[in-house]
Write a protein that holds these residues in place. Structure first.
Motif, mmCIF file in Angstrom:
data_model
loop_
_atom_site.group_PDB
_atom_site.id
_atom_site.type_symbol
_atom_site.label_atom_id
_atom_site.label_comp_id
_atom_site.label_asym_id
_atom_site.label_seq_id
_atom_site.Cartn_x
_atom_site.Cartn_y
_atom_site.Cartn_z
ATOM 1 N N PRO A 15 -9.541 -5.827 -2.557
ATOM 2 C CA PRO A 15 -9.329 -5.652 -1.117
ATOM 3 C C PRO A 15 -8.521 -4.388 -0.775
ATOM 4 O O PRO A 15 -8.789 -3.721 0.219
ATOM 5 C CB PRO A 15 -8.534 -6.908 -0.701
ATOM 6 C CG PRO A 15 -8.737 -7.889 -1.807
ATOM 7 C CD PRO A 15 -8.939 -7.093 -3.052
ATOM 8 N N ILE A 16 -7.550 -4.042 -1.639
ATOM 9 C CA ILE A 16 -6.741 -2.830 -1.440
ATOM 10 C C ILE A 16 -7.629 -1.587 -1.546
ATOM 11 O O ILE A 16 -7.570 -0.684 -0.714
ATOM 12 C CB ILE A 16 -5.610 -2.761 -2.510
ATOM 13 C CG1 ILE A 16 -4.620 -3.913 -2.327
ATOM 14 C CG2 ILE A 16 -4.891 -1.422 -2.502
ATOM 15 C CD1 ILE A 16 -3.712 -3.816 -1.146
ATOM 16 N N ALA A 17 -8.500 -1.571 -2.576
ATOM 17 C CA ALA A 17 -9.415 -0.442 -2.774
ATOM 18 C C ALA A 17 -10.407 -0.338 -1.617
ATOM 19 O O ALA A 17 -10.746 0.758 -1.165
ATOM 20 C CB ALA A 17 -10.151 -0.592 -4.100
ATOM 21 N N THR A 177 -2.966 3.922 -10.875
ATOM 22 C CA THR A 177 -3.724 3.203 -9.848
ATOM 23 C C THR A 177 -3.020 1.900 -9.445
ATOM 24 O O THR A 177 -3.025 1.525 -8.278
ATOM 25 C CB THR A 177 -5.135 2.879 -10.374
ATOM 26 O OG1 THR A 177 -5.037 2.504 -11.754
ATOM 27 C CG2 THR A 177 -6.063 4.066 -10.257
ATOM 28 N N LEU A 178 -2.404 1.215 -10.426
ATOM 29 C CA LEU A 178 -1.673 -0.016 -10.114
ATOM 30 C C LEU A 178 -0.418 0.307 -9.313
ATOM 31 O O LEU A 178 -0.099 -0.380 -8.344
ATOM 32 C CB LEU A 178 -1.320 -0.785 -11.392
ATOM 33 C CG LEU A 178 -0.478 -2.056 -11.193
ATOM 34 C CD1 LEU A 178 -1.135 -3.036 -10.215
ATOM 35 C CD2 LEU A 178 -0.212 -2.762 -12.527
ATOM 36 N N ALA A 179 0.288 1.374 -9.716
ATOM 37 C CA ALA A 179 1.495 1.780 -8.974
ATOM 38 C C ALA A 179 1.143 2.075 -7.513
ATOM 39 O O ALA A 179 1.817 1.605 -6.584
ATOM 40 C CB ALA A 179 2.123 3.013 -9.623
ATOM 41 N N ALA A 180 0.051 2.816 -7.299
ATOM 42 C CA ALA A 180 -0.376 3.150 -5.931
ATOM 43 C C ALA A 180 -0.751 1.881 -5.157
ATOM 44 O O ALA A 180 -0.453 1.759 -3.964
ATOM 45 C CB ALA A 180 -1.561 4.114 -5.974
ATOM 46 N N SER A 181 -1.385 0.927 -5.849
ATOM 47 C CA SER A 181 -1.768 -0.336 -5.201
ATOM 48 C C SER A 181 -0.539 -1.159 -4.814
ATOM 49 O O SER A 181 -0.509 -1.779 -3.752
ATOM 50 C CB SER A 181 -2.669 -1.160 -6.123
ATOM 51 O OG SER A 181 -3.846 -0.442 -6.437
ATOM 52 N N LEU A 182 0.485 -1.168 -5.675
ATOM 53 C CA LEU A 182 1.712 -1.914 -5.369
ATOM 54 C C LEU A 182 2.387 -1.352 -4.108
ATOM 55 O O LEU A 182 2.909 -2.103 -3.283
ATOM 56 C CB LEU A 182 2.696 -1.859 -6.552
ATOM 57 C CG LEU A 182 2.251 -2.556 -7.843
ATOM 58 C CD1 LEU A 182 3.298 -2.379 -8.938
ATOM 59 C CD2 LEU A 182 1.966 -4.039 -7.616
ATOM 60 N N LEU A 183 2.347 -0.040 -3.948
ATOM 61 C CA LEU A 183 2.915 0.583 -2.739
ATOM 62 C C LEU A 183 2.162 0.117 -1.493
ATOM 63 O O LEU A 183 2.760 -0.114 -0.440
ATOM 64 C CB LEU A 183 2.857 2.112 -2.844
ATOM 65 C CG LEU A 183 3.754 2.748 -3.918
ATOM 66 C CD1 LEU A 183 3.343 4.179 -4.193
ATOM 67 C CD2 LEU A 183 5.220 2.692 -3.505
ATOM 68 N N GLU A 184 0.831 -0.032 -1.638
ATOM 69 C CA GLU A 184 0.011 -0.520 -0.515
ATOM 70 C C GLU A 184 0.326 -1.988 -0.215
ATOM 71 O O GLU A 184 0.493 -2.376 0.938
ATOM 72 C CB GLU A 184 -1.486 -0.383 -0.835
ATOM 73 C CG GLU A 184 -2.000 1.041 -0.853
ATOM 74 C CD GLU A 184 -1.857 1.749 0.483
ATOM 75 O OE1 GLU A 184 -2.098 1.123 1.525
ATOM 76 O OE2 GLU A 184 -1.479 2.938 0.471
ATOM 77 N N ILE A 185 0.397 -2.805 -1.279
ATOM 78 C CA ILE A 185 0.677 -4.237 -1.092
ATOM 79 C C ILE A 185 2.043 -4.426 -0.433
ATOM 80 O O ILE A 185 2.232 -5.281 0.427
ATOM 81 C CB ILE A 185 0.627 -4.988 -2.444
ATOM 82 C CG1 ILE A 185 -0.798 -4.954 -3.018
ATOM 83 C CG2 ILE A 185 1.092 -6.439 -2.286
ATOM 84 C CD1 ILE A 185 -0.902 -5.413 -4.473
ATOM 85 N N ALA A 186 2.996 -3.585 -0.837
ATOM 86 C CA ALA A 186 4.364 -3.671 -0.289
ATOM 87 C C ALA A 186 4.447 -3.123 1.137
ATOM 88 O O ALA A 186 5.492 -3.245 1.790
ATOM 89 C CB ALA A 186 5.329 -2.917 -1.193
#
Length: 375
Positions: A15-17, A177-186
């Protein structure tokens, strides 16, 4: 002309992607298991490779066809006019994923696809492409699901998480990619201070700085696979690169910081910041967790403490989690903290009530991102 694309992503981050692809201009966006289907033109294909922060690679769908067995796979691949994608002087590699009852070995599947392509070349040109598994000119992807095959060209080449800015890597690095996704989730915004108190070689602060300064992560790469394609539009690509370079912001709106107790690791983080061109923007300090102070009245803290899978053993890590909880409780009032962990027992040692528990995969490890509102 509009093409069908498939972006491969880490499990659970679809969903983030999908949101990111929509922001980049993709249409008909549809998340699937470990990937997202979308539609767009060549400019979008180039733009996604250049700008996407949360995806691994972009596949361009060539054809989808029934594929109950090896013979049918060979016939259908042979029917495609490969001359428009591949010339005999270019190198080739085939990557296969998935399977069904008759095609249950990916290496065999890849071999069938390769044979169909080079047999057609031999008939047409009396010569064939060489195989180069390391750095091919054209990388074909065959995905078998039940009795169907989706055949695609890989436009990215090496995975997009390998940004190219990170020569120095700590012991248990977080994928970019996971680090960037965590920033989005946060839901971190560049106007908020950001801190990772267990930053290792600096991936989270660096991804935060790239986002905050609007730097396209693809600018650090040597080459994308699509640059070797027969229909590569160099003028369009140059225009997108120019646009990306001109859209960078000169400075951060709020501080981005990383700290770690290990001096060598902090020196690695600084080397990576230098490669990123953000060494004068991000602050890395050698700080013991017990000495940590909040750098502002409010902000977002994200960290990925070891969880006994690779770094340290779970028993010894209990004290670290307890200390982290104490430091957050006592010194970070007004902040929102996120802790990524793959160990439920250790998570309890934080001693704070999580306002959200978000399931996330770190590679193959099922993890939870715990959110703490600190008042």
């Amino acid at each position: 002309m509009h093409n069908r694309f498939f972006a491969t992503v880490a499990r659970g981050l679809e969903p983030i992607a999908a949101q990111e692809l929509e922001r980049l201009g993709a249409t008909q966006v549809r998340p699937d298991f470990t990937g997202v289907h979308f539609v767009g033109d060549v400019a979008l294909l180039y733009r996604v490779n250049l700008w996407a922060r949360t995806i691994f690679r972009v596949l361009v769908t060539l054809r989808e066809f029934p594929c109950p067995d090896a013979d049918r796979l060979y016939q259908e691949v042979y029917k495609i006019n490969w001359e428009q994608y591949l010339q005999p002087h270019q190198t080739l590699a085939v990557n296969a994923t998935g399977g069904n009852q008759k095609l249950n070995h990916t290496h065999f599947t890849a071999l069938q696809v390769k044979n169909a392509i080079v047999d057609q070349q031999r008939r047409q040109f009396d010569q064939r492409s060489s195989i180069d598994t390391e750095n091919p000119d054209v990388l074909v992807n065959a995905h078998i699901h039940e009795n169907r095959c989706i055949l695609s060209l890989d436009s990215s080449g090496t995975s997009l998480h390998r940004r190219g800015y990170r020569p120095a890597v700590g012991l248990a690095p977080l994928k970019e990619t996971l680090a960037a996704s965590l920033l989005e989730i946060a839901e971190w915004e560049p106007s908020q201070p950001f801190l990772d108190p267990l930053c290792g070689s600096g991936t989270l602060p660096l991804e935060a700085s790239l986002k905050a300064l609007n730097i396209a992560p693809g600018l650090f790469r040597q080459q994308f696979a699509f640059e070797k394609w027969l229909d590569f539009d160099e003028a369009l690509w140059d225009e997108l690169l120019k646009e990306a370079n001109e859209s960078e912001l000169p400075e951060l709106k709020a501080p981005i910081l990383g700290s770690d107790r290990d001096a060598d690791i902090i020196s690695q983080a600084r080397t990576n910041a230098q490669q990123c061109g953000v060494a004068d923007q991000v602050t890395f300090t050698q700080t013991e967790l017990s000495q940590l102070e909040a750098p502002a009245d409010s902000g977002v803290l994200i960290c990925n403490p070891p969880y006994g899978e690779r770094l340290g053993e779970a028993k010894e890590l209990g004290d670290l989690y307890k200390l982290l909880g104490d430091v957050l409780k006592q010194r970070f009032k007004g902040w929102t903290a996120f802790v990524l962990t793959g160990n439920k027992e250790l998570a309890k040692r934080v001693g704070l009530r999580a306002s959200r528990r978000i399931p996330v995969y770190n590679g193959a490890i099922a993890c939870t991102l715990l959110k703490y509102e600190l008042y």
